[in-house]
Scaffold this active site. Structure first.
Site, PDB file in Angstrom:
ATOM      1  N   GLY A  13      -9.804  -6.789  -9.770  1.00 50.12           N
ATOM      2  CA  GLY A  13      -8.866  -5.625  -9.882  1.00 50.12           C
ATOM      3  C   GLY A  13      -7.773  -5.978 -10.919  1.00 50.12           C
ATOM      4  O   GLY A  13      -7.822  -6.817 -11.866  1.00 50.12           O
ATOM      5  N   GLN A  14      -6.721  -4.913 -11.026  1.00 51.97           N
ATOM      6  CA  GLN A  14      -5.828  -4.901 -11.865  1.00 51.97           C
ATOM      7  C   GLN A  14      -4.811  -6.320 -11.955  1.00 51.97           C
ATOM      8  O   GLN A  14      -4.691  -7.025 -13.048  1.00 51.97           O
ATOM      9  CB  GLN A  14      -4.853  -3.750 -12.129  1.00 51.97           C
ATOM     10  CG  GLN A  14      -3.950  -3.760 -13.047  1.00 51.97           C
ATOM     11  CD  GLN A  14      -2.777  -2.635 -12.850  1.00 51.97           C
ATOM     12  OE1 GLN A  14      -2.591  -2.247 -11.871  1.00 51.97           O
ATOM     13  NE2 GLN A  14      -1.967  -2.355 -13.785  1.00 51.97           N
ATOM     14  N   ASP A  36     -15.039 -10.961  -5.360  1.00 52.68           N
ATOM     15  CA  ASP A  36     -14.826  -9.481  -5.326  1.00 52.68           C
ATOM     16  C   ASP A  36     -16.064  -8.968  -4.645  1.00 52.68           C
ATOM     17  O   ASP A  36     -16.917  -9.800  -4.352  1.00 52.68           O
ATOM     18  CB  ASP A  36     -14.775  -8.851  -6.755  1.00 52.68           C
ATOM     19  CG  ASP A  36     -13.661  -7.635  -6.444  1.00 52.68           C
ATOM     20  OD1 ASP A  36     -14.130  -6.830  -5.626  1.00 52.68           O
ATOM     21  OD2 ASP A  36     -12.828  -7.506  -7.132  1.00 52.68           O
ATOM     22  N   ILE A  37     -16.196  -7.761  -4.479  1.00 48.03           N
ATOM     23  CA  ILE A  37     -17.473  -7.276  -3.949  1.00 48.03           C
ATOM     24  C   ILE A  37     -18.796  -7.223  -4.638  1.00 48.03           C
ATOM     25  O   ILE A  37     -19.642  -6.996  -4.249  1.00 48.03           O
ATOM     26  CB  ILE A  37     -16.859  -5.804  -3.193  1.00 48.03           C
ATOM     27  CG1 ILE A  37     -17.857  -5.172  -1.935  1.00 48.03           C
ATOM     28  CG2 ILE A  37     -16.921  -4.624  -4.116  1.00 48.03           C
ATOM     29  CD1 ILE A  37     -17.335  -4.366  -0.999  1.00 48.03           C
ATOM     30  N   ASN A  60     -17.087  -9.199   0.570  1.00 51.42           N
ATOM     31  CA  ASN A  60     -16.598  -8.078   1.136  1.00 51.42           C
ATOM     32  C   ASN A  60     -15.506  -8.400   2.199  1.00 51.42           C
ATOM     33  O   ASN A  60     -15.914  -9.139   2.998  1.00 51.42           O
ATOM     34  CB  ASN A  60     -17.715  -7.231   1.829  1.00 51.42           C
ATOM     35  CG  ASN A  60     -16.984  -6.034   2.516  1.00 51.42           C
ATOM     36  OD1 ASN A  60     -15.989  -5.774   2.564  1.00 51.42           O
ATOM     37  ND2 ASN A  60     -18.080  -5.033   2.706  1.00 51.42           N
ATOM     38  N   TYR A 150      -1.441   4.637   2.295  1.00 49.74           N
ATOM     39  CA  TYR A 150      -1.451   3.454   1.681  1.00 49.74           C
ATOM     40  C   TYR A 150       0.134   2.761   2.074  1.00 49.74           C
ATOM     41  O   TYR A 150       0.116   1.566   2.528  1.00 49.74           O
ATOM     42  CB  TYR A 150      -1.259   3.592   0.386  1.00 49.74           C
ATOM     43  CG  TYR A 150      -1.243   2.417  -0.631  1.00 49.74           C
ATOM     44  CD1 TYR A 150      -2.078   1.606  -0.607  1.00 49.74           C
ATOM     45  CD2 TYR A 150       0.056   2.344  -1.298  1.00 49.74           C
ATOM     46  CE1 TYR A 150      -1.693   0.460  -1.290  1.00 49.74           C
ATOM     47  CE2 TYR A 150       0.121   1.359  -2.213  1.00 49.74           C
ATOM     48  CZ  TYR A 150      -0.605   0.297  -2.340  1.00 49.74           C
ATOM     49  OH  TYR A 150      -0.508  -0.652  -3.116  1.00 49.74           O
ATOM     50  N   LYS A 154       0.971  -0.481   4.057  1.00 48.91           N
ATOM     51  CA  LYS A 154       1.794  -1.687   3.631  1.00 48.91           C
ATOM     52  C   LYS A 154       3.112  -1.929   4.639  1.00 48.91           C
ATOM     53  O   LYS A 154       3.483  -2.928   4.805  1.00 48.91           O
ATOM     54  CB  LYS A 154       2.455  -1.305   2.497  1.00 48.91           C
ATOM     55  CG  LYS A 154       1.337  -1.189   1.047  1.00 48.91           C
ATOM     56  CD  LYS A 154       0.768  -2.641   1.069  1.00 48.91           C
ATOM     57  CE  LYS A 154      -0.353  -2.632  -0.108  1.00 48.91           C
ATOM     58  NZ  LYS A 154      -0.989  -3.856   0.105  1.00 48.91           N
TER      59      LYS A 154
HETATM   60  N1  SER Z   1       0.912   1.077  -7.688  1.00 47.10           N
HETATM   61  C1  SER Z   1       0.581   1.494  -6.513  1.00 47.10           C
HETATM   62  C2  SER Z   1      -0.062   3.115  -6.210  1.00 47.10           C
HETATM   63  O1  SER Z   1       0.435   3.807  -7.229  1.00 47.10           O
HETATM   64  C3  SER Z   1       1.423   1.419  -5.398  1.00 47.10           C
HETATM   65  O2  SER Z   1       1.680   0.192  -4.997  1.00 47.10           O
HETATM   66  O3  SER Z   1      -0.606   3.179  -5.456  1.00 47.10           O
END
Ligand code: SER
Length: 325
Positions: A13-14, A36-37, A60, A150, A154
Site C-alpha cells: 500500500g501507500q 500483502d494479499i 490475508n 472507517y 479507528k
Molecule cells: N487518508 C485517509 C482517508 O482519506 C484517512 O486516514 O481515508
C-alpha cells in the site's frame, strides 16, 4: 532494536511500500518481511515490480493462522499492521470495512498478548474525529464521534489498543495520521487521495477535477515525515510512550485551492474544477488542523516538510519517474 525481525502486513500500500524500504535500510533486507494479499512481484499501479529486495509472504490479514505461521517461520519480533479499508471505500462496503479493519487488529493484538511478538504498530487517523470535534487545533483528548465506518473502526481500535496495553502490557504504538502525500505507491479509497491525484493529473493533462470543494481544509503530511514519525515512535523507549491509544500527528493544512495555487507556481497553466461528491461529507466531518504537542513533547516528533517543499519535491520526483497514470 537492531536484533528485531519485522513483519509488515499490507506492504504493497501507500505507506507500506515506503516503510519497507526505510526499515530495510535500517534493519537489513533479511530482517524485514514484506507481506500483502497479492503474490510478490505483482504489478503495482505504477507498473513497477515491487517486493523483490527481501523476504515476502502472501498473507490475508483475516487469516490468523497464516499470520501466526509467518511469525514463527521468520521469528518475527515486531509487526506493523497497515492493511485496511480506507474511508471512502468503507462507506460503500461497511461490513467488509469493519471486518477487515477490526479482525486484523484483534489477530495482531492477540499474537502480542500471547507473546509471539514483542511490539505492534497500528495506524489510526484524523478520521477518528467527527463533526462535533473542535475543528481547529484539535486536541489529543476531545470529543470523538466519528461519522464514517472507517473512523468508527479507528476509534474502536484505539480503545482496544489502550485496553490491551493496560490489561496485558501489549507494547502497541499508534499515530493518528493526517492525509498522506507521496509519489511511489498511490493511495486507494481515501478521502484525502485528491492531494496525490492532483499532482498526477497536473503533469499528465494539465487539469484536474477535484472531488472536494475549493475551500475544504484538511490536515496533511508528506510521506517522508510520516515514515520517520512511524519509525521514531516504534524506536522510542517505552517509558516515553505515554499515550497507548494513538497520538495526534501534524505537519500542515491546506485546501484544494491552496495546493492548486502552489502547483501553479511550477505549472502556470494548471486548471482545477470542483465537483464535490460523497467524499465531501466525509472531509467536512474531519478536523482542519491538529494539535500534536503530546507527540512533540513525549518522544520528540518534529515535521520537516511544509506545503511549498512538498509541491516542489512531488513534481521533481514524479517528472523523473515518468509516472504513468
Ligand atoms: N487518508 C485517509 C482517508 O482519506 C484517512 O486516514 O481515508
Amino acid at each position: 532494536m537492531a536484533s528485531d525481525t519485522i513483519l509488515i502486513l499490507g506492504s504493497g500500500g501507500q505507506i507500506g511500500t515506503e516503510l519497507v524500504t526505510s526499515l530495510r535500510n535500517i534493519y537489513g533486507n533479511d530482517h524485514v518481511i514484506a507481506s500483502d494479499i497479492k503474490p510478490a512481484g505483482s504489478e503495482h499501479s505504477d507498473g513497477e515490480k515491487k517486493d523483490t529486495e527481501g523476504p515476502y509472504e502472501v498473507i490475508n490479514v483475516l487469516d490468523k493462522d497464516r499470520i501466526f505461521e509467518v511469525i514463527k517461520k521468520h521469528k518475527v519480533t515486531q509487526l506493523y499492521l497497515l492493511a485496511a479499508m480506507l474511508s471512502a471505500t468503507a462507506e460503500k462496503h461497511p461490513e467488509k470495512g469493519w471486518q477487515l479493519n477490526m479482525e486484523s487488529l484483534f489477530h495482531v493484538l492477540d499474537m502480542a498478548k500471547e507473546k509471539h511478538i514483542q511490539q505492534v504498530y497500528w495506524p489510526s487517523s484524523i478520521a477518528a474525529f467527527g463533526p462535533t470535534t473542535p475543528k481547529e487545533d484539535t486536541p489529543q483528548q476531545t470529543i470523538t464521534e466519528p461519522s464514517t465506518i472507517y473512523g468508527i473502526s479507528k476509534l474502536a481500535g484505539e480503545r482496544w489498543c489502550e485496553w490491551y496495553f493496560n490489561k496485558y502490557a501489549v507494547d502497541v504504538r499508534s499515530l493518528r495520521y493526517p492525509g498522506l502525500i507521496s509519489y511511489t505507491a498511490p493511495p486507494g479509497g481515501g478521502t484525502t487521495d485528491y492531494a496525490v491525484d492532483i499532482f498526477h493529473q497536473a503533469l499528465k493533462t494539465g487539469s484536474y477535477e477535484c472531488f472536494l470543494s475549493a475551500g475544504t481544509k484538511l490536515p496533511m503530511m508528506y510521506m517522508p515525515d510520516a515514515i520517520r514519525a512511524t519509525i521514531e515512535i516504534m524506536q522510542a523507549p517505552a517509558e516515553k510512550i505515554k499515550i497507548r491509544s494513538s497520538y495526534n500527528l501534524s505537519a500542515f493544512s491546506f485546501t484544494p485551492a491552496q495546493i492548486a495555487h502552489e502547483i501553479r507556481q511550477h505549472l502556470p497553466d494548471f486548471q482545477v474544477t470542483y465537483n464535490p461528491d460523497f467524499r465531501q461529507a466525509i472531509a467536512d466531518s474531519w478536523p482542519q488542523s491538529i494539535d500534536d504537542r503530546n507527540a512533540r513533547g513525549d518522544w520528540g516528533w518534529k515535521h520537516q516538510y511544509n506545503l511549498k517543499a512538498v509541491v516542489e519535491d512531488m513534481l521533481v520526483n514524479l517528472k523523473s519517474l515518468k509516472f504513468e497514470v
